[in-house]
Design an enzyme around this catalytic site. Sequence first.
Site, PDB file in Angstrom:
ATOM      1  N   ARG A 142       0.829  -1.211   0.000  1.00  0.00           N
ATOM      2  CA  ARG A 142       0.000   0.000   0.000  1.00  0.00           C
ATOM      3  C   ARG A 142       0.866   1.264   0.000  1.00  0.00           C
ATOM      4  O   ARG A 142       0.986   1.948  -1.000  1.00  0.00           O
ATOM      5  CB  ARG A 142      -0.953  -0.011   1.209  1.00  0.00           C
ATOM      6  CG  ARG A 142      -2.158   0.896   1.085  1.00  0.00           C
ATOM      7  CD  ARG A 142      -1.910   2.360   1.367  1.00  0.00           C
ATOM      8  NE  ARG A 142      -1.309   2.636   2.637  1.00  0.00           N
ATOM      9  CZ  ARG A 142      -0.819   3.814   3.018  1.00  0.00           C
ATOM     10  NH1 ARG A 142      -0.869   4.842   2.198  1.00  0.00           N
ATOM     11  NH2 ARG A 142      -0.291   3.972   4.201  1.00  0.00           N
ATOM     12  N   ASP A 143       1.480   1.566   1.106  1.00  0.00           N
ATOM     13  CA  ASP A 143       2.316   2.757   1.220  1.00  0.00           C
ATOM     14  C   ASP A 143       3.442   2.743   0.191  1.00  0.00           C
ATOM     15  O   ASP A 143       3.771   3.757  -0.417  1.00  0.00           O
ATOM     16  CB  ASP A 143       2.897   2.831   2.648  1.00  0.00           C
ATOM     17  CG  ASP A 143       3.587   4.148   2.936  1.00  0.00           C
ATOM     18  OD1 ASP A 143       4.210   4.266   4.006  1.00  0.00           O
ATOM     19  OD2 ASP A 143       3.516   5.060   2.102  1.00  0.00           O
ATOM     20  N   HIS A 174       7.303   4.170  12.258  1.00  0.00           N
ATOM     21  CA  HIS A 174       7.252   4.083  10.795  1.00  0.00           C
ATOM     22  C   HIS A 174       8.321   5.044  10.277  1.00  0.00           C
ATOM     23  O   HIS A 174       8.056   6.215  10.033  1.00  0.00           O
ATOM     24  CB  HIS A 174       5.841   4.502  10.346  1.00  0.00           C
ATOM     25  CG  HIS A 174       5.593   4.386   8.877  1.00  0.00           C
ATOM     26  ND1 HIS A 174       4.671   3.512   8.348  1.00  0.00           N
ATOM     27  CD2 HIS A 174       6.118   5.038   7.820  1.00  0.00           C
ATOM     28  CE1 HIS A 174       4.645   3.631   7.033  1.00  0.00           C
ATOM     29  NE2 HIS A 174       5.511   4.564   6.681  1.00  0.00           N
ATOM     30  N   HIS A 211      11.245   6.597   7.815  1.00  0.00           N
ATOM     31  CA  HIS A 211      11.669   6.715   6.434  1.00  0.00           C
ATOM     32  C   HIS A 211      13.179   6.848   6.378  1.00  0.00           C
ATOM     33  O   HIS A 211      13.804   7.424   7.278  1.00  0.00           O
ATOM     34  CB  HIS A 211      10.993   7.910   5.758  1.00  0.00           C
ATOM     35  CG  HIS A 211       9.627   7.557   5.244  1.00  0.00           C
ATOM     36  ND1 HIS A 211       8.940   8.322   4.330  1.00  0.00           N
ATOM     37  CD2 HIS A 211       8.821   6.504   5.498  1.00  0.00           C
ATOM     38  CE1 HIS A 211       7.774   7.757   4.049  1.00  0.00           C
ATOM     39  NE2 HIS A 211       7.673   6.658   4.758  1.00  0.00           N
ATOM     40  N   CYS A 219      10.241   9.141  -1.620  1.00  0.00           N
ATOM     41  CA  CYS A 219       9.733  10.224  -0.782  1.00  0.00           C
ATOM     42  C   CYS A 219       9.045  11.237  -1.686  1.00  0.00           C
ATOM     43  O   CYS A 219       9.673  11.782  -2.587  1.00  0.00           O
ATOM     44  CB  CYS A 219      10.882  10.884  -0.034  1.00  0.00           C
ATOM     45  SG  CYS A 219      10.357  12.274   0.985  1.00  0.00           S
ATOM     46  N   ASN A 228      10.382   4.737   2.410  1.00  0.00           N
ATOM     47  CA  ASN A 228      10.253   3.688   3.411  1.00  0.00           C
ATOM     48  C   ASN A 228      11.560   2.930   3.631  1.00  0.00           C
ATOM     49  O   ASN A 228      12.340   2.746   2.705  1.00  0.00           O
ATOM     50  CB  ASN A 228       9.205   2.664   2.965  1.00  0.00           C
ATOM     51  CG  ASN A 228       7.792   3.195   3.087  1.00  0.00           C
ATOM     52  OD1 ASN A 228       7.393   3.690   4.133  1.00  0.00           O
ATOM     53  ND2 ASN A 228       7.028   3.116   2.009  1.00  0.00           N
TER      54      ASN A 228
END
Lengths: 310, 383
Positions: free
Chosen positions: A26-27, A218, A220, A251, A260
Site C-alpha cells: 500500500r504505502d 514508521h 523513512h 519520498c 520507506n
Amino acid sequence: PGRQCLSTSSGQALPEKVKIVEVGPRDGLQNEKTMVPTETKINLIDMLSASGLPVIEATSFVSPKWVPQMADQVEVMKGIDRKPGVSYPVLTPNLKGFQAAIKAGASEVAIFGAASELFSKKNINCSVDESLQRFDEVMKAAKEFGVPVRGYVSCVLGCPYEGKVAPEKVAHVAKRLYSMGCYEISLGDTIGVGTPGSMSKMLEAVSREVPVNALAVHCHDTYGQALANILVALQMGISVVDSSVAGLGGCPYAQGASGNVATEDVVYMLHGLGIQTGVDLSKLMDAGAFICRTLNRKTNSKVAQATCKL
Amino acid sequence: MGNVPTTVKHCLSYEQLIQDYPWLKRWLLEEKTNTGHEFPEFVKIVEVGPRDGLQNETEIVPTGVKIQLIDMLSGTGLPVIEATSFVSSKWVPQMADHTDVLRGIQRAPHVRYPVLTPNMQGFQDAVAAGATEVAVFGSASETFSKKNINCSIDESMLRFKEVINTAKERQIPVRGFIISIRIISCHHHQCLDSMGGFILLLIRADAPQLQISPYVSCALGCPHEGYIEPSKVSEVAKSLYELGCYEISLGDTIGVGTPGSMFKMLQSVMKEVPTNALAVHCHDTYGQALPNILTALQMGVCVVDSAVAGLGGCPYAQGSSGNVSTEDVLYMLHGMGIETGVNLAKVIEAGDFICNALHRETNSKVAKARGRTLGCVSVRENI
C-alpha cells in the site's frame, strides 16, 4: 544475550519479539510511479504472506481519482489468499471508504492524522482536529462491525512545510487517536529527517500519554537514519516496526530520494540482535526481487543488493 | 603513550585546546541536547575517502581532481584525512600519482594526512614527498598477503623492519616532525606474532615520536572464515595496546555486523583496551553501519572512520556499497547533539564534486535528499 545487553542506562532490555507491519503493497506501491497490474499486486501480497509477516497492509480504499495506483482496491482485497493468523489492514480515509472496505471483506482498517497543522491543511485541506473529527464516524462504524482500527500519525519528527514539530503536538495527536479507539498508533517520520536524538525525545513525550505497547514506529530512510532510529525506539520499549519490502516507495517531498525503510534490512538487524520476527528473510527477499523485476527498478534494500560471496 | 586520550593527543592543556579548536569554547557554553543516553560529547571522524574510497572505485581519477577533493575536505573541519597510498602503481593504478597528490595538497593546520606505505620504496617515496604520518599493513592470511602486496607474511615483515630502521634514522634530519606509523593488522595469530615482533621493534627503536595506530580488519566477519569470535578480536587488540598502540580501529570489513555482534565484540575488546583508544570502521554493505556506529557510541567509542559520499564499493560483494558515508554519519551525530567540528554542508559539496568527477551517484542518502525537497521549508536543522 546481545539483545539483553543493549539496554538503556535505565536497564530496559530490548524486546524479545518484534511485530513487523509490512506496508509495501500500500504505502510502498502508492508512491511508485509505475502502475502495477492487479495480478502482480495479488502475487506480491501472497508471497509476503508466505514469508511469515504477521501484518500486511493490502490496499487503500481511497478515491481512484486521487490515487490511481489503488483503483483496484476491491479486486486486490478479494483476490489475495488470506493466510490464517495474518492481518490485512486497509486504509480508509472516510466513511464511504470504510463501507467499501467492509463490503470487500476487510477485517482491519487504518486512519491517519498529522502532527503538523500546515501538513494537514496542504494534504486534506482542514486542521488536524477537524480531520480527526471526520474519523469519528469511521470509528463508530468500526465499533459496530467489531473491526480494529490502527492510527497513523505523520510528520512526527519534522514537516516539509513547518520544519520542526513539537513532541508535545505528536503526543496530543497520538493520545486523541488512542482515546478514539485505535488499538495501535504508528508514529511516522514522514520525510525521514529524524535522528536518534529527535526520535528519543518524541517517544519520551508520546509514551507519557499512550502505553508503549500500543506504539509503533514508521521510519523513512530518506537521510539514511531509519535503522538507527528504529534501534533507539526498540531500546525505549517499542516492539512494532513498519517497513516496506525492497524499500518500495520514494519520498514524495524529495524527488529521487528514498522513502520507506526496507523490510529486509530491518529483519537483518533484528535477527542479528536475536529478536524474533517470525519472518523468513530469504522468502522475503524473493518477494522483493519479484516486485522490483515487475517495476523494472533496483531494490532499495542493501541486504538484497549485497550478494556477498563468502 | 597508549593511555593518552585521543582528543588531547595534541594538547597539553585546556588553554591549548581552546586555542587550537576555537569552536570548543562556544560549544562548552551551549546547552547540550539530552538524548537520554550516555553518548560521547565529541566524536573524531577519520576520513578515508581519498585513499580507501578511491582505491575501490573502478574509474581512474585525475591527480588534479584528487588534490581538489582533499583540499575541499581540508576546509570542512575534518581532523584526519587519509590522503593516498604509496603502493606500486602496477597493483593499484588509482594511487599511481601518490607523490604528486601529497605534494599538491594544501595542508590545513591541525589536520593529519596519513598515507599508506606497504614497503621500503613506498616509505621512502612518502617521506620524500613530505609525509608526516604513514601506515603499513600486514595481512590476514597468505592469500591476502599475496593478493594485496604480492609477498608472503614473512617477506612483508622483513620489509617493515627496513622501513622502521630507516624511519628511526630519518628522525635526525626531520627532528620536530611526528612520524606516525599506522599498522593495519588482523585477527590471525600468525599475523599477530609477526606484528607483535614488528611493534616491539618499533618501541625498541627508541623513536619516541612514533605513533602507532593499527587497524584490525574483519572484526565482525571474514570473507574467508565467516564469523569471528569476539575473543579473537580482543586478544589482538589487547596485544597491540600493550605494545604501545594509541588507537585501534576495529573494522567490519564486509559489513555483516549488526548491533548485536558489534555489542558483543566491543564488550569483549573493552575488557582489554580502554574505550578511548578504540575506533570503529563500519561498512554499509548490509545497511547496518549507522546502527552499528550508534551502538559503538552508546558504549563510549568516540572515533569513527567514514568516506565522503560513501566512496568505495565492497571488494567482496560486487556492486554493493562499502564504506559508510561521512555525510550520513555527520547527520546522525549532529542530530544527537554530538560535536565533530565538521561542516556537513561543505562535506556534501566535496562529495558532489568527486561524484561528478567519477560520473556516479553518491552513496550518501543525506546528499541525495538535500536540495531535492520540493519548494518546502528547510527542516534540515542539522545541515
